[in-house]
Scaffold this motif. Structure first.
Motif, PDB file in Angstrom:
ATOM      1  N   LYS A  92      10.318  -3.389   6.701  1.00 40.98           N
ATOM      2  CA  LYS A  92       8.931  -3.269   7.155  1.00 40.98           C
ATOM      3  C   LYS A  92       8.162  -2.396   6.173  1.00 40.98           C
ATOM      4  CE  LYS A  92       9.805  -3.928  12.026  1.00 40.98           C
ATOM      5  NZ  LYS A  92       9.608  -3.430  13.382  1.00 40.98           N
ATOM      6  N   ARG A  93       7.111  -2.994   5.604  1.00 46.58           N
ATOM      7  CA  ARG A  93       6.306  -2.265   4.625  1.00 46.58           C
ATOM      8  C   ARG A  93       4.990  -1.851   5.249  1.00 46.58           C
ATOM      9  NH1 ARG A  93       6.332  -5.545  -0.833  1.00 46.58           N
ATOM     10  NH2 ARG A  93       4.397  -6.168   0.115  1.00 46.58           N
ATOM     11  N   LYS A  94       4.563  -0.679   4.886  1.00 45.26           N
ATOM     12  CA  LYS A  94       3.300  -0.151   5.384  1.00 45.26           C
ATOM     13  C   LYS A  94       2.151  -0.723   4.562  1.00 45.26           C
ATOM     14  CE  LYS A  94       5.559   3.995   6.919  1.00 45.26           C
ATOM     15  NZ  LYS A  94       5.992   5.314   6.557  1.00 45.26           N
ATOM     16  N   PRO A  95       0.946  -0.707   5.083  1.00 46.34           N
ATOM     17  CA  PRO A  95      -0.199  -1.257   4.344  1.00 46.34           C
ATOM     18  C   PRO A  95      -0.426  -0.590   2.992  1.00 46.34           C
ATOM     19  CG  PRO A  95      -0.806  -0.860   6.635  1.00 46.34           C
ATOM     20  CD  PRO A  95       0.569  -0.310   6.442  1.00 46.34           C
ATOM     21  N   LEU A  96      -0.141   0.697   2.894  1.00 52.14           N
ATOM     22  CA  LEU A  96      -0.309   1.383   1.617  1.00 52.14           C
ATOM     23  C   LEU A  96       0.680   0.861   0.567  1.00 52.14           C
ATOM     24  CD1 LEU A  96      -2.400   3.450   1.004  1.00 52.14           C
ATOM     25  CD2 LEU A  96      -0.715   5.246   1.320  1.00 52.14           C
ATOM     26  N   GLU A  97       1.903   0.566   1.002  1.00 56.51           N
ATOM     27  CA  GLU A  97       2.895  -0.001   0.084  1.00 56.51           C
ATOM     28  C   GLU A  97       2.473  -1.389  -0.368  1.00 56.51           C
ATOM     29  OE1 GLU A  97       6.294   0.308   2.651  1.00 56.51           O
ATOM     30  OE2 GLU A  97       7.061   2.038   1.555  1.00 56.51           O
ATOM     31  N   LEU A  98       1.941  -2.188   0.548  1.00 54.96           N
ATOM     32  CA  LEU A  98       1.462  -3.523   0.218  1.00 54.96           C
ATOM     33  C   LEU A  98       0.297  -3.432  -0.772  1.00 54.96           C
ATOM     34  CD1 LEU A  98       1.775  -6.541   0.761  1.00 54.96           C
ATOM     35  CD2 LEU A  98       0.119  -6.293   2.606  1.00 54.96           C
ATOM     36  N   ALA A  99      -0.622  -2.509  -0.541  1.00 53.55           N
ATOM     37  CA  ALA A  99      -1.759  -2.318  -1.448  1.00 53.55           C
ATOM     38  C   ALA A  99      -1.272  -1.893  -2.830  1.00 53.55           C
ATOM     39  CB  ALA A  99      -2.715  -1.277  -0.881  1.00 53.55           C
ATOM     40  N   PHE A 100      -0.257  -1.025  -2.879  1.00 52.61           N
ATOM     41  CA  PHE A 100       0.310  -0.605  -4.162  1.00 52.61           C
ATOM     42  C   PHE A 100       0.906  -1.799  -4.894  1.00 52.61           C
ATOM     43  CE2 PHE A 100       4.053   0.592  -6.626  1.00 52.61           C
ATOM     44  CZ  PHE A 100       3.470   1.425  -7.570  1.00 52.61           C
ATOM     45  N   ASP A 101       1.662  -2.630  -4.173  1.00 51.16           N
ATOM     46  CA  ASP A 101       2.279  -3.796  -4.805  1.00 51.16           C
ATOM     47  C   ASP A 101       1.228  -4.759  -5.343  1.00 51.16           C
ATOM     48  OD1 ASP A 101       4.788  -2.817  -4.313  1.00 51.16           O
ATOM     49  OD2 ASP A 101       5.163  -4.057  -2.540  1.00 51.16           O
ATOM     50  N   ILE A 102       0.175  -4.989  -4.581  1.00 51.55           N
ATOM     51  CA  ILE A 102      -0.878  -5.905  -5.025  1.00 51.55           C
ATOM     52  C   ILE A 102      -1.572  -5.335  -6.260  1.00 51.55           C
ATOM     53  CG2 ILE A 102      -3.132  -6.858  -4.394  1.00 51.55           C
ATOM     54  CD1 ILE A 102      -2.013  -7.144  -1.516  1.00 51.55           C
ATOM     55  N   THR A 103      -1.867  -4.054  -6.241  1.00 51.05           N
ATOM     56  CA  THR A 103      -2.506  -3.408  -7.399  1.00 51.05           C
ATOM     57  C   THR A 103      -1.594  -3.458  -8.618  1.00 51.05           C
ATOM     58  OG1 THR A 103      -3.664  -1.930  -5.894  1.00 51.05           O
ATOM     59  CG2 THR A 103      -3.574  -1.261  -8.208  1.00 51.05           C
ATOM     60  N   ASN A 104      -0.315  -3.197  -8.401  1.00 48.64           N
ATOM     61  CA  ASN A 104       0.657  -3.217  -9.489  1.00 48.64           C
ATOM     62  C   ASN A 104       0.739  -4.604 -10.115  1.00 48.64           C
ATOM     63  OD1 ASN A 104       2.503  -1.996 -11.141  1.00 48.64           O
ATOM     64  ND2 ASN A 104       4.212  -2.220  -9.730  1.00 48.64           N
TER      65      ASN A 104
END
Length: 165
Positions: free
Chosen positions: A10-22
Motif C-alpha cells: 500500500k503506497r501513500k499519495p506522497l509516494e505515488l506523487a514522488f514516483d510520478i515526478t521521478n
C-alpha cells in the motif's frame, strides 16, 4: 488517507506523487539526451534543400536521401581514419593489458621486497600528474613525436587498472 496498492504494498499519495515526478524527470532527461542524436540522424538522411529551408525542431526526416553518406564514403581519408583507429585501439589494448597484468602480478606477490614501495609510488601517480609539458618532453626524448607510439604508449598503463587487478 488514500492509498494505492501496487504489488501487494500500500503506497501513500506522497509516494505515488514522488514516483510520478521521478518518472517525468527521467523521461525529460531521456528526451534531452536522445533528441540530439536523433536530430543528427534525421538531418543526415534528409533532403539538403528541405533541411536548409526548415525552421524549428526536426521530428522526422525531411525526405530521404543517402547522398551525404555516399559523399563521405568517397572521401579517401575515411578508410585511413578507421585503420588508424583500429591500430590505436588494438595496440593500446594489447600493450595495456600486458603491462597491467604484469605489474599487478608483481604487486600481488606477498614476499616481493619492493611491493610496498611500488604500491605507494603508483598511488602517488593517481593524485599527482606531471602535466602536458613534461609528458611532451618525455615523448620527445623517446623520439615518439609524429609516430603512433606517441598515442599508444602514454595511455597504455592505468594506475587504477593495476590496483583493481
Amino acid at each position: 488517507m488514500d492509498t494505492h496498492v501496487v504489488a501487494g504494498y500500500k503506497r501513500k499519495p506522497l509516494e505515488l506523487a514522488f514516483d510520478i515526478t521521478n518518472v517525468a524527470l527521467m523521461l525529460g532527461m531521456i528526451i534531452v539526451c536522445v533528441y540530439p542524436m536523433l536530430y543528427v540522424l534525421f538531418a543526415s538522411i534528409s533532403e539538403p534543400n528541405l533541411l536548409s529551408a526548415s525552421r524549428g525542431p526536426l521530428i522526422l526526416p525531411l525526405g530521404f536521401t543517402l547522398d551525404g553518406y555516399a559523399l563521405v564514403l568517397r572521401n579517401e581519408t575515411i578508410p585511413l581514419g578507421y585503420r588508424n583507429t583500429l591500430i590505436y585501439v588494438v595496440g593500446n589494448w594489447l600493450i595495456g593489458i600486458t603491462l597491467t597484468v604484469s605489474f599487478a602480478y608483481v604487486l600481488s606477490r606477498k614476499n616481493f621486497m619492493l611491493r610496498g614501495f611500488l604500491t605507494r609510488m603508483i598511488i602517488v601517480t593517481m593524485f599527482f600528474s606531471g602535466g602536458m609539458i613534461p609528458t611532451y618532453l618525455v615523448i620527445s626524448g623517446l623520439n615518439f613525436v609524429d609516430t603512433i607510439w606517441a598515442i599508444i604508449i602514454p595511455g597504455s598503463l592505468s594506475t587504477m587498472n593495476v590496483i583493481i587487478m
